[in-house]
Enzyme design. Structure first.
Site, PDB file in Angstrom:
ATOM      1  CG  ASP A  95       0.376   9.159   0.888  1.00 47.32           C
ATOM      2  OD1 ASP A  95       0.061   7.963   1.228  1.00 47.32           O
ATOM      3  OD2 ASP A  95      -0.333  10.305   1.334  1.00 47.32           O
ATOM      4  CG  HIS A 142      -1.778  -1.324   1.004  1.00 47.08           C
ATOM      5  ND1 HIS A 142      -3.515  -0.831   0.876  1.00 47.08           N
ATOM      6  CD2 HIS A 142      -1.881  -2.427   1.419  1.00 47.08           C
ATOM      7  CE1 HIS A 142      -4.110  -1.778   0.735  1.00 47.08           C
ATOM      8  NE2 HIS A 142      -3.215  -2.851   0.872  1.00 47.08           N
TER       9      HIS A 142
HETATM   10  P1  ADQ Z   1      -3.166   6.151   4.890  1.00 44.15           P
HETATM   11  O1  ADQ Z   1      -1.448   6.610   4.855  1.00 44.15           O
HETATM   12  O2  ADQ Z   1      -3.606   5.814   6.266  1.00 44.15           O
HETATM   13  O3  ADQ Z   1      -2.978   4.718   3.890  1.00 44.15           O
HETATM   14  P2  ADQ Z   1      -4.848   7.370   3.048  1.00 44.15           P
HETATM   15  O4  ADQ Z   1      -4.896   6.745   1.792  1.00 44.15           O
HETATM   16  O5  ADQ Z   1      -4.898   8.882   2.853  1.00 44.15           O
HETATM   17  O6  ADQ Z   1      -3.468   7.387   3.984  1.00 44.15           O
HETATM   18  O7  ADQ Z   1      -5.993   6.883   3.892  1.00 44.15           O
HETATM   19  C1  ADQ Z   1      -6.482   7.320   4.968  1.00 44.15           C
HETATM   20  C2  ADQ Z   1      -7.988   7.009   5.232  1.00 44.15           C
HETATM   21  O8  ADQ Z   1      -8.280   7.542   6.426  1.00 44.15           O
HETATM   22  C3  ADQ Z   1      -9.012   7.828   4.489  1.00 44.15           C
HETATM   23  O9  ADQ Z   1      -9.991   7.093   4.101  1.00 44.15           O
HETATM   24  C4  ADQ Z   1      -9.445   8.992   5.340  1.00 44.15           C
HETATM   25  O10 ADQ Z   1     -10.478   9.576   5.100  1.00 44.15           O
HETATM   26  C5  ADQ Z   1      -9.333   8.283   6.629  1.00 44.15           C
HETATM   27  N1  ADQ Z   1      -9.024   9.306   7.591  1.00 44.15           N
HETATM   28  C6  ADQ Z   1      -7.790   9.970   8.040  1.00 44.15           C
HETATM   29  N2  ADQ Z   1      -7.953  10.937   8.926  1.00 44.15           N
HETATM   30  C7  ADQ Z   1      -9.078  10.595   9.483  1.00 44.15           C
HETATM   31  C8  ADQ Z   1      -9.902  11.541  10.516  1.00 44.15           C
HETATM   32  N3  ADQ Z   1      -9.369  12.267  11.376  1.00 44.15           N
HETATM   33  N4  ADQ Z   1     -11.187  10.888  10.938  1.00 44.15           N
HETATM   34  C9  ADQ Z   1     -11.706   9.812  10.149  1.00 44.15           C
HETATM   35  N5  ADQ Z   1     -11.115   9.317   9.048  1.00 44.15           N
HETATM   36  C10 ADQ Z   1      -9.850   9.790   8.574  1.00 44.15           C
HETATM   37  C11 ADQ Z   1      -2.231   3.684   3.219  1.00 44.15           C
HETATM   38  C12 ADQ Z   1      -1.010   4.447   2.328  1.00 44.15           C
HETATM   39  C13 ADQ Z   1      -1.620   5.171   1.425  1.00 44.15           C
HETATM   40  C14 ADQ Z   1      -2.854   4.488   0.627  1.00 44.15           C
HETATM   41  C15 ADQ Z   1      -3.545   3.575   1.474  1.00 44.15           C
HETATM   42  C16 ADQ Z   1      -4.638   2.406   0.854  1.00 44.15           C
HETATM   43  O11 ADQ Z   1      -0.090   5.084   3.169  1.00 44.15           O
HETATM   44  O12 ADQ Z   1      -0.690   5.929   0.687  1.00 44.15           O
HETATM   45  O13 ADQ Z   1      -3.673   5.206  -0.259  1.00 44.15           O
HETATM   46  O14 ADQ Z   1      -2.838   2.981   2.458  1.00 44.15           O
HETATM   47  O15 ADQ Z   1      -3.688   1.908   0.118  1.00 44.15           O
END
Ligand code: ADQ
Length: 468
Positions: free
Chosen positions: A359, A155
């Site tokens: 990311d 991921h």
């Molecule tokens: P993350 O590093 O966690 O994921 P991201 O892809 O942005 O990053 O996903 C975060 C998720 O958590 C999103 O759905 C977001 O809405 C939710 N989230 C974040 N802050 C929140 C809050 N305060 N309250 C509620 N929800 C919140 C890892 C990798 C990424 C990759 C994903 C999926 O680092 O690059 O896109 O996995 O493969």
């Protein structure tokens, strides 16, 4: 597929119908195919069991947990996974914490898990392993004699060869990954880096079908850009409940950032860019605010505590210098927010500000786009370093190290005419739809079904014995 599907991820949802894009997509897949989802037990055990145990809802497929001791958690999870592999994959070799205990913990937990999976997996079963916690799982399963298909999906970004220099010699990514049938990565650039590693570390050949040939083995290396559950997110954002209240409370133009509080997400520079925008804006009557939602994560790791202190200091200074009696420019919320509130906040915000240094994909960028009102959409300002930027080229792409450029992008986004906003939104939304998470898991599993390591396991064993 004649056997069952076994999904392995560090976290396992326990609710009957879990929410959240990726978790929900895997849940839906397993609900249709049946099978097993394996993840870690959140309770520590002094003496972790050698067998998997049932956890949470079992009604549609089996959920099994592997136990860990507190030492396993410290060394495998906080240690090797999050203080070695995570920084290396996010180009932060300077944050790597070296410890033999971490290496041992990582190998111990993976080997134990491989034995546990081997107990429940039939020869026809297909295993889908998720993320950097489990790089060596296929190698450990092969050693036990498992011959079925094993796929891996990373991921987070695939590290460049130069960055891998910060890994200890025991972390042999090339050898570990060569035991999978299919290595799935987020972007085409990740694939290029992975192929480069196979070529340079193993002398593997790249074949015309995109697989690598290593001895008699064939390993597929492909990108499967992950996405969100588009229709569900659009529907949530469209629901009108509370929207007016949210908008009323957040009067004025809103810029939004939502990230786990991780050093890879570029938050300090985001705050600096917003501060620079405030300083340089031509119309001083204009009073936008930045709402940054950043729930804590991995706080036991010192680099995460450091980023928290740095941000708190920056936030205090920014508000101290710019706030008025009736205007707080920066609101910084340090906790989780319900997904439906989040969706509405995205819809209300004029700008989605997503500026990671590195990311894998970044789902927030896709959620922000999906939440927009097509009649009056906001603008996504997106770091070029996020996997999402590879295809969402109609966002305003920025360099997350360049404060000036980011501040100019904010100005451009806030001033952008409706027609341009709509054109950019339409192009981005097309990409968001094309990578819907349901389709993502279907594409991956179809590719894994079709993959074939050409070498039979027995002759591979033979070769290993001969070379030992
Ligand atoms: P993350 O590093 O966690 O994921 P991201 O892809 O942005 O990053 O996903 C975060 C998720 O958590 C999103 O759905 C977001 O809405 C939710 N989230 C974040 N802050 C929140 C809050 N305060 N309250 C509620 N929800 C919140 C890892 C990798 C990424 C990759 C994903 C999926 O680092 O690059 O896109 O996995 O493969």
């Amino acid at each position: 597929m004649s056997g069952k599907l076994i999904v392995v991820s560090n976290r396992i949802p326990t609710a009957a119908t879990p929410s959240g894009g990726l978790v929900f997509a895997l849940h839906e897949t397993l609900r249709k195919t049946g099978g097993i989802w394996i993840g870690s037990d959140p309770e520590f055990q002094a003496d972790p069991s050698d067998t998997l145990k049932e956890i949470g809802d079992q009604s549609t497929y089996q959920r099994l947990a592997f136990e860990m001791s507190e030492t396993d958690y410290q060394t495998f999870y906080l240690g090797f996974a999050n203080s070695v592999l995570w920084p290396v994959c996010h180009r932060r070799g300077d944050l790597v914490q070296m410890s033999r205990r971490f290496e041992e913990g990582y190998r111990r937990v993976n080997k134990r898990l491989a034995r546990q999976i081997f107990e429940v997996a039939g020869p026809e079963d297909m295993i889908w392993v998720h993320d950097y916690h489990f790089f060596p799982l296929a190698a450990d399963l092969r050693e036990l004699g498992f011959e079925g298909k094993i796929g891996f999906f990373l991921h987070i970004p695939f590290p460049a060869l130069g960055d891998m220099g910060a890994l200890p010699p025991s972390a042999n990514l090339a050898h570990w990954l060569a035991d999978y049938d299919l290595v799935g990565l987020q972007t085409r650039s990740d694939v290029a880096r992975c192929l480069e590693m196979f070529r340079s570390e193993l002398g593997a050949e790249l074949m015309h079908d995109g697989k690598i040939k290593y001895g008699e083995r064939r390993v597929g290396v492909r990108s499967f850009p992950i996405g969100i559950d588009v229709e569900a997110f659009v529907a949530t954002a469209e629901k009108s409940t509370n929207r007016e209240e949210i908008a009323k409370d957040l009067s004025g133009e809103l810029i939004i950032g939502v990230d786990r509080l991780d050093y890879s997400k570029g938050l300090p520079n985001r705050f600096r860019a917003f501060g620079r925008y405030l300083e340089t804006r031509k119309d001083k009557e204009r009073r936008p605010s930045l709402l940054q939602i950043a729930p804590p994560t991995r706080e036991e790791v010192s680099a995460y505590r450091d980023i928290r202190f740095e941000l708190e200091e920056l936030a205090g200074r920014l508000n101290g210098e710019n706030a008025e009696l009736d205007w707080t420019p920066l609101r910084y919320i340090h906790r989780n927010i319900d997904r439906d509130v989040l969706a509405k906040l995205f819809r209300t915000a004029r700008v989605g500000f997503v500026t990671p240094f590195a990311d894998g994909m970044n789902l927030v960028a896709k959620e922000y786009i999906a939440a927009q009102d097509p009649e009056d959409p906001g603008v996504l300002v997106l770091s070029r370093m996020a996997g999402a930027a590879e295809d969402m080229t109609e966002a305003l792409l920025v360099n997350p190290y360049d404060i000036e450029e980011m501040s100019e992008a904010l100005a451009q986004a806030l001033d952008m005419p409706l027609e341009e906003r709509q054109a950019r939104y339409t192009a981005c939304m097309k990409r968001v739809r094309a990578t819907d998470v349901g389709r993502w898991s279907e594409n991956y599993l179809n590719a894994l079904k079709d993959s074939r390591r050409d070498l039979s396991w027995s002759s591979f064993n033979e070769r290993h014995k001969n070379s030992a």
